[in-house]
Design an enzyme around this catalytic site. Sequence first.
Site, short mmCIF file in Angstrom:
data_model
loop_
_atom_site.label_atom_id
_atom_site.label_comp_id
_atom_site.label_asym_id
_atom_site.label_seq_id
_atom_site.Cartn_x
_atom_site.Cartn_y
_atom_site.Cartn_z
CG ASN A 229 -11.09 -0.47 1.85
OD1 ASN A 229 -11.99 -0.21 2.62
ND2 ASN A 229 -9.80 -0.34 2.17
CB THR A 230 -11.85 -5.33 -3.05
OG1 THR A 230 -10.85 -4.39 -3.40
CG2 THR A 230 -12.32 -6.05 -4.31
CG ASN B 72 -6.85 2.30 3.26
OD1 ASN B 72 -7.25 1.85 2.19
ND2 ASN B 72 -6.26 1.54 4.18
CE LYS C 99 -1.50 -6.99 4.51
NZ LYS C 99 -0.91 -5.74 4.03
N GLY D 176 0.81 -1.21 0.00
CA GLY D 176 0.00 0.00 0.00
C GLY D 176 0.84 1.26 0.00
CB SER E 194 -8.00 -5.10 0.97
OG SER E 194 -6.60 -5.02 0.98
CG ASN F 121 -5.10 -5.78 4.70
OD1 ASN F 121 -5.15 -4.55 4.79
ND2 ASN F 121 -4.94 -6.39 3.54
CG PHE G 6 -6.97 -3.35 -4.29
CD1 PHE G 6 -6.32 -3.19 -3.07
CD2 PHE G 6 -7.59 -4.57 -4.54
CE1 PHE G 6 -6.31 -4.21 -2.12
CE2 PHE G 6 -7.59 -5.60 -3.60
CZ PHE G 6 -6.94 -5.41 -2.40
C1 LIG Z 1 -3.43 4.00 3.03
C2 LIG Z 1 -3.22 2.51 3.14
C3 LIG Z 1 -3.23 1.73 1.97
C4 LIG Z 1 -3.05 0.34 2.06
N1 LIG Z 1 -3.06 -0.40 0.93
C5 LIG Z 1 -2.86 -1.74 1.01
C6 LIG Z 1 -2.84 -2.54 -0.14
O1 LIG Z 1 -2.95 -2.04 -1.27
N2 LIG Z 1 -2.68 -3.87 0.00
C7 LIG Z 1 -2.53 -4.46 1.23
O2 LIG Z 1 -2.38 -5.68 1.31
N3 LIG Z 1 -2.51 -3.72 2.35
C8 LIG Z 1 -2.68 -2.39 2.26
N4 LIG Z 1 -2.67 -1.64 3.40
C9 LIG Z 1 -2.51 -2.33 4.69
C10 LIG Z 1 -1.06 -2.31 5.18
O3 LIG Z 1 -0.21 -3.02 4.31
C11 LIG Z 1 -0.97 -2.91 6.59
O4 LIG Z 1 -1.32 -4.28 6.51
C12 LIG Z 1 -1.88 -2.23 7.60
O5 LIG Z 1 -1.94 -0.84 7.35
C13 LIG Z 1 -1.42 -2.44 9.02
O6 LIG Z 1 -0.10 -1.94 9.20
P1 LIG Z 1 0.19 -0.49 9.86
O7 LIG Z 1 -0.58 -0.42 11.15
O8 LIG Z 1 1.69 -0.46 10.02
O9 LIG Z 1 -0.27 0.52 8.89
C14 LIG Z 1 -2.84 -0.26 3.33
C15 LIG Z 1 -2.81 0.54 4.47
C16 LIG Z 1 -2.98 1.90 4.40
C17 LIG Z 1 -2.93 2.73 5.65
#
Ligand SMILES: Cc1cc2nc3c(=O)[nH]c(=O)nc-3n(C[C@H](O)[C@H](O)[C@H](O)COP(=O)(O)O)c2cc1C
Length: 334
Positions: free
Chosen positions: A183-184, A112, A219, A64, A181, A248, A116
Amino acid sequence: MSLYSLIARPVLFRLPPEVAHQFTLAAMRLPGLAKAITVGRSAPQEPTELMGLKFRNRLGIAAGVDKNGDAPLAWRDLGFGFAELGTVTLHPQPGNPKPRVFRYPHQHALINRLGFPNIGAEAMATRLRQLRTKHPLHDFPIGINIGKSKITPLDQAPLDYLGSLKLLHHLGDFFVINISSPNTPGLRDLAKPDDLRRLLSTLQDFNRSCPQIKPLLLKISPDVEPSSLPELVAITREFQLSGIVATNTTIHRETEETKEIGGLSGRPLTARAMALTRTLRPLLGPEQTLIGVGGVMNAANYQSRRLAGADLIQVYTGMVYLGPYTAWEILRKN
Ligand SMILES: Cc1cc2nc3c(=O)[nH]c(=O)nc-3n(C[C@H](O)[C@H](O)[C@H](O)COP(=O)(O)O)c2cc1C
């Protein structure tokens, strides 16, 4: 207090979160900027070998942060040990309507619902091909996180993931299959045993047919029923997955303040992700790799996640709050 939290963060936090992120990515694409910011610091070293790959340290960029593979070299220059790019989908797509990222500074959190947005697997492959011809990146593994295109119906999901894997297989060091995720629509349904088996067998059959077999990881969501974890892990073993990335973002909320729809990350996720690491480690056994992610905001979080059994750790939200020296802050030994 660091210069980042005194000066740069207040400026960036005046911008809408997504604009601040695009600005940061554009800066990281400037040749030499990440190196200049960290001049005089050498990357934290704690060499380790996992899944047949060499890591100079165990802290990586979570999926992400760099969805399109804009700045892999910058993540290396900022001291990290690896990067997981994506989520990338077979079809390029714009994601959900904006605004779709929200900041909660008091809670050191983000929400968020991006859905994707990405340039698609083919364009990502072109970028990575160019990168690989100039930079072999021997001690900096590149993972690629693949997800389902929004336009693809759920029952055709395996072929959609497979399309991305085929295009990118020779360009990634490991692959993360994202079924978590929030959001899908329907994506998390792919964690149901029969659907998951269909997905993993499709991807692993192709992987095994390639000249070089690449590590595949799954994941997962922090919102899975704990009682379903043993079966989930058993399925990953049945298809010889190399490990699990946990976790996630969560759709769970503990306070009224974080009421936007989407996935919550950062400090409010720390305890939940930590609990999952503790549960997963004994289930996975010593052979499968556990990548711990979710609410790792400082060195203490890193150390406790390691002690709970995570082999590698990733950050996203922590970096938004800590800035360009995140790797040094989190890998600080004291
Ligand atoms: C803005 C944003 C976008 C993200 N996009 C993705 C993504 O495209 N694919 C995914 O597997 N996780 C995505 N994540 C999740 C992160 O990879 C991570 O699993 C999650 O944020 C928890 O870690 P953190 O607390 O360090 O942010 C996203 C997180 C954030 C905040």
